[in-house]
Design an enzyme around this catalytic site. Structure first.
Site, PDB file in Angstrom:
ATOM      1  N   TRP A 109       0.827  -1.215   0.000  1.00  0.00           N
ATOM      2  CA  TRP A 109       0.000   0.000   0.000  1.00  0.00           C
ATOM      3  C   TRP A 109       0.855   1.256   0.000  1.00  0.00           C
ATOM      4  O   TRP A 109       0.383   2.340  -0.292  1.00  0.00           O
ATOM      5  CB  TRP A 109      -0.954  -0.003   1.210  1.00  0.00           C
ATOM      6  CG  TRP A 109      -0.299   0.237   2.564  1.00  0.00           C
ATOM      7  CD1 TRP A 109       0.878  -0.274   3.007  1.00  0.00           C
ATOM      8  CD2 TRP A 109      -0.809   1.063   3.619  1.00  0.00           C
ATOM      9  NE1 TRP A 109       1.127   0.150   4.294  1.00  0.00           N
ATOM     10  CE2 TRP A 109       0.119   0.972   4.691  1.00  0.00           C
ATOM     11  CE3 TRP A 109      -1.941   1.855   3.779  1.00  0.00           C
ATOM     12  CZ2 TRP A 109      -0.072   1.653   5.901  1.00  0.00           C
ATOM     13  CZ3 TRP A 109      -2.120   2.525   4.987  1.00  0.00           C
ATOM     14  CH2 TRP A 109      -1.193   2.419   6.024  1.00  0.00           C
ATOM     15  N   ASP A 110       2.137   1.090   0.335  1.00  0.00           N
ATOM     16  CA  ASP A 110       3.070   2.217   0.313  1.00  0.00           C
ATOM     17  C   ASP A 110       2.942   2.992  -1.005  1.00  0.00           C
ATOM     18  O   ASP A 110       3.063   4.212  -1.037  1.00  0.00           O
ATOM     19  CB  ASP A 110       4.521   1.717   0.423  1.00  0.00           C
ATOM     20  CG  ASP A 110       4.776   0.851   1.649  1.00  0.00           C
ATOM     21  OD1 ASP A 110       3.894   0.050   1.988  1.00  0.00           O
ATOM     22  OD2 ASP A 110       5.854   0.971   2.247  1.00  0.00           O
TER      23      ASP A 110
ATOM     24  N   GLU B 249       0.543  -2.581  12.640  1.00  0.00           N
ATOM     25  CA  GLU B 249       0.753  -4.027  12.473  1.00  0.00           C
ATOM     26  C   GLU B 249       1.151  -4.749  13.758  1.00  0.00           C
ATOM     27  O   GLU B 249       1.344  -5.960  13.744  1.00  0.00           O
ATOM     28  CB  GLU B 249       1.805  -4.277  11.391  1.00  0.00           C
ATOM     29  CG  GLU B 249       1.336  -3.848  10.015  1.00  0.00           C
ATOM     30  CD  GLU B 249       2.351  -4.156   8.923  1.00  0.00           C
ATOM     31  OE1 GLU B 249       3.515  -4.448   9.239  1.00  0.00           O
ATOM     32  OE2 GLU B 249       1.961  -4.083   7.740  1.00  0.00           O
TER      33      GLU B 249
ATOM     34  N   GLN C  90       2.450   2.461  14.053  1.00  0.00           N
ATOM     35  CA  GLN C  90       2.479   3.599  13.120  1.00  0.00           C
ATOM     36  C   GLN C  90       1.104   4.253  13.072  1.00  0.00           C
ATOM     37  O   GLN C  90       0.144   3.712  13.625  1.00  0.00           O
ATOM     38  CB  GLN C  90       2.855   3.101  11.729  1.00  0.00           C
ATOM     39  CG  GLN C  90       1.842   2.155  11.112  1.00  0.00           C
ATOM     40  CD  GLN C  90       2.463   1.267  10.049  1.00  0.00           C
ATOM     41  OE1 GLN C  90       3.030   0.221  10.363  1.00  0.00           O
ATOM     42  NE2 GLN C  90       2.353   1.659   8.799  1.00  0.00           N
TER      43      GLN C  90
HETATM   44  C1  BGC Z   1       4.784  -1.324   7.637  1.00  0.00           C
HETATM   45  C2  BGC Z   1       3.761  -1.420   6.541  1.00  0.00           C
HETATM   46  C3  BGC Z   1       4.465  -1.234   5.192  1.00  0.00           C
HETATM   47  C4  BGC Z   1       5.627  -2.202   5.054  1.00  0.00           C
HETATM   48  C5  BGC Z   1       6.429  -1.931   3.800  1.00  0.00           C
HETATM   49  C6  BGC Z   1       5.879  -2.343   7.394  1.00  0.00           C
HETATM   50  O1  BGC Z   1       6.844  -2.246   8.404  1.00  0.00           O
HETATM   51  O2  BGC Z   1       4.184  -1.561   8.900  1.00  0.00           O
HETATM   52  O3  BGC Z   1       2.774  -0.441   6.707  1.00  0.00           O
HETATM   53  O4  BGC Z   1       3.584  -1.411   4.160  1.00  0.00           O
HETATM   54  O5  BGC Z   1       6.493  -2.056   6.148  1.00  0.00           O
HETATM   55  O6  BGC Z   1       7.010  -0.673   3.834  1.00  0.00           O
END
Ligand code: BGC
Length: 734
Positions: free
Chosen positions: A338-339, A477, A590
């Site tokens: 989703w980044d 997460e 986050q």
């Molecule tokens: C973050 C996610 C992100 C992923 C890739 C993870 O550490 O929590 O939001 O999509 O890294 O950057």
């Protein structure tokens, strides 16, 4: 005066070699190359990553973006002394292995050029200044150019040059390539190879232009061309190397194409190629530069962030997208998260809409994978994978790498981080709102938007007289498989509301496409009524007494850890507490509720009091364990008028890659941090938004010492110039 377009390393910092390899990467939207040196250096990790070339080696959990042969090697001997950076800097006079007398490396981000100047003394005493340059052409994406200029400061040294391609590079030990064809003829060397499982073929060729008689040879997977000449005192000799790359994604005969192109590039010559490349860069900066008056560091970091987005964004390919680490490192195996849609894409939507469109087309072209995922999980519509590659199928690993204690951790994001489907839909709508590109919406965007809505209609659970969504991972997460993530549930309501409006819009403005989609996606009146019911009855966890959104029910029953007490820290609070404990606490990885507030803004329909309460609740609980976090917090803090806090968070975000304050930049640029930083300035500090009447407006909350921010954005096809001043004075002009 400090040039606010240059990132510099002076003097040589061997301890930062991997960090610098990443941040000094060059690229052109087709590939990127890490800033490894031309000469061998222990511990460096050369990588050239080409969009779309993935491969799955036996035994690996998931496919990864494949490291292409290294095109950089140029070995130089000066009077028999091997030029290298391990030379002791103190052995000035009779150095046994040569002496490194001076070093400066500069990334010119305005023109995508990496330059290194080195002063070196050979053991015979000859002193030579070497200037290395390289760029990945933006005007012809298959061409990579290098130049070395040697100037004899003292002595008349004998120079021996070897230029090679290196097919031995791997992805940290995984060799993806096979079927090598290695050749060296005249001054052209080349490598043909094929990925072992996915079958992508690659052709790379290189031509050296240098004085002396050229001798070519093949040593294993390293074709080399060699030459020798004498450099007279005070004389400069220039050596140019032109490398070209094609894959079977571009042409049927990548090796022949590369060989032909290498010849053509050499004929054009370095200066002509560089000048075309510079012109192309100038066009991009004309639209994408954001100028900040009153803060040089902020200025440079914003340009750096935009540079890394621009070198990663595919120009001519709608089957590829930008991975979380761009193309600048092996982290996250080149997978797309989703980044891309919520962090990297918006700056492009505003300033380079054609590039944003390419990235959205990637999702359109991978709808089949999303439909497979929905079906495999018993749902309808399109359920996008949390991690995506060339196939569009789910490629999130189910298990982590082996931990220090020998165990592996189950990774649940591929199962449960389902908000990705709405994140992609959000980017589609944002693109449409900003560009007014109705053709895109009619032909492609609406299908993404509506089929992901179809997915949610089948995904929600009618329970307790309302709709709920269980087993989710929200942006935070640290808390896995929770029920009713407020971020997810609220975004789904937004998604379905806009989906109903979109169906109406199509009916009125594109009846044929409306009919096509109604039939293809089965948008029956019952289905639309079901969406209306979900909108009305979705459970949005909210504490009426405290007037805050609840991240998920049960969140506040967990142990409270005052995160600010752990400052100053370099490790994440999760690392400090340990995985097992931290997931049972209120520590948030986050921006989650904060992210919801950033994205939906006024559409969230929350009062300023609720926004502030949410902020005061969630900000002190946030670890910023993800690089995606500080920028979203900057955005919301700025909008709340918390200018000092916003600026602190802005700096945190700005330093993630430049200062390596998370210690993992060796794995690649944090693409989302780059995109988030730009959004924090435009949407947060400048308050740029489309108001209810469809007018572009700013609502500035600039840090006190910023005098002005100026930028251009495209809005509905028109280029608009903005100059946002501090104190609050705005002058939008056409
Ligand atoms: C973050 C996610 C992100 C992923 C890739 C993870 O550490 O929590 O939001 O999509 O890294 O950057």
């Amino acid at each position: 005066m400090r040039r606010l377009w240059n990132i510099e390393e002076f003097p040589f910092h061997p301890e930062k070699i991997l960090h610098h390899e990443t941040i000094f990467s060059i690229g052109n939207g087709y590939l990127s190359t890490r800033a490894s040196f031309e000469e061998d250096y222990a511990g460096q990790t050369p990588a050239t990553l080409i969009h779309g070339v993935y491969n799955h080696v036996p035994g690996a959990l998931v496919p990864e973006l494949v490291n292409a042969p290294n095109w950089l090697p140029i070995t130089i001997r000066i009077d028999g002394t091997l030029f290298h950076l391990n030379a002791k800097t103190t052995d000035y006079l009779y150095p046994p292995r040569g002496a490194l007398l001076g070093y400066r490396r500069t990334l010119h981000i305005d023109e995508g050029l990496l330059r290194r100047e080195v002063l070196f003394r050979a053991k015979t005493g000859s002193v030579v200044r070497l200037v290395f340059e390289r760029f990945a052409s933006l005007s012809d994406q298959h061409v990579l150019a290098q130049r070395v200029q040697l100037f004899a400061v003292d002595g008349n040294p004998e120079i021996v040059i070897e230029s090679s391609l290196d097919g031995t590079v791997t992805n940290a030990g995984n060799q993806h390539w096979g079927d090598f064809q290695v050749t060296a003829k005249g001054s052209i060397i080349s490598i043909g190879a094929k990925t072992q499982q996915s079958g992508y073929r690659l052709g790379m060729a290189s031509k050296l232009i240098a004085p002396g008689k050229h001798k070519a040879k093949v040593k294993g997977l390293q074709p080399t061309v060699m030459t020798a000449f004498t450099l007279k005192q005070q004389e400069t000799i220039t050596v140019d190397k032109f490398t070209t790359v094609f894959t079977s994604r571009d042409t049927h005969e990548p090796l022949t194409a590369a060989q032909k192109k290498a010849d053509q590039a050499a004929k054009k010559g370095y200066d002509a190629l560089l000048s075309a490349h510079r012109n192309e860069w100038a066009k991009y900066w004309r639209d994408s530069d954001i100028q900040i008056m009153g803060d040089d560091n902020a200025q440079l970091s914003l340009r750096f962030a935009m540079y890394h987005i621009l070198i990663a964004a595919p120009r001519h390919d709608q089957q590829v997208s930008i991975g979380a680490k761009t193309l600048s490192g092996l982290g996250y195996k080149g997978h797309v998260f989703w980044d891309t849609e919520l962090f990297i894409l918006p700056p492009l939507t505003l300033t380079q809409p054609h590039l944003a469109r390419n990235l959205l087309m990637y999702r359109y072209n991978k709808l089949l994978g999303a439909r497979h995922k929905a079906q495999a999980n018993g749902y309808e519509g399109a359920m996008f994978p949390w991690e995506s590659t060339d196939t569009g199928e789910e490629t999130t690993p189910q298990w982590s790498d082996v931990q220090p204690d020998g165990s592996r951790i189950r990774i649940w994001t591929g199962d449960s981080e389902q908000h990705i489907s709405t994140d992609i839909a959000f980017a589609v709508l944002q693109y449409w709102r900003w560009t007014g590109d109705d053709e895109f919406l009619r032909s492609y965007g609406a299908e993404i938007f509506l089929d992901t809505a179809v997915f949610w209609g089948s995904r929600v659970e009618a329970k307790n007289g309302r709709y709920e969504i269980s087993q989710q991972i929200g942006p935070d997460e640290y808390h896995e498989n929770i029920d009713n993530s407020v971020f997810t549930n609220r975004m789904v309501v937004w998604h379905l509301q806009r989906a109903l409006e979109m169906v109406d819009w199509l009916k009125a403005h594109a009846p044929n496409d409306h009919q096509r989609l109604v039939t293809a996606l089965k948008l029956t009146p019952e289905r639309l009524n079901h969406w209306r019911d979900i909108i009305a009855k979705m459970y949005i966890p909210f504490d009426h007494e405290k007037q805050i959104h609840i991240q998920f029910p049960g969140f506040f029953d967990m142990e409270y850890i005052p995160v600010p007490l752990y400052e100053p820290r370099t490790a994440s609070v999760q690392a400090i507490l340990g995985h097992k404990r931290s997931i049972q606490t209120q520590v948030i990885k986050q921006a989650d509720v904060v992210m919801l507030m950033a994205l939906l803004g006024d559409e969230l329909g929350a009062s300023r009091e609720v926004i502030l309460n949410n902020w005061n609740t969630y900000y002190p609980r946030t670890d910023h364990g993800s690089s995606l976090s500080p920028s979203m917090h900057t955005w919301v803090a700025a909008r709340l008028g918390l200018s000092e806090t916003a600026y602190e968070l802005f700096q945190h975000a700005a330093e993630i890659d430049l200062k390596d304050n998370k210690g993992n930049v060796r794995d690649g640029i944090h693409g989302a941090a780059c995109g988030g930083l730009i959004q924090a300035v435009l949407f947060g500090m400048c308050g740029l938004h489309i108001d209810a009447d469809g007018k572009l407006k700013t609502a500035p909350h600039l840090p006190e010492h910023w005098q002005q921010v100026s930028f251009h954005v495209y809005y509905r096809g028109r280029r608009r110039a903005f100059r946002v001043k501090n104190p609050v004075k705005v002058s939008p002009s056409a």
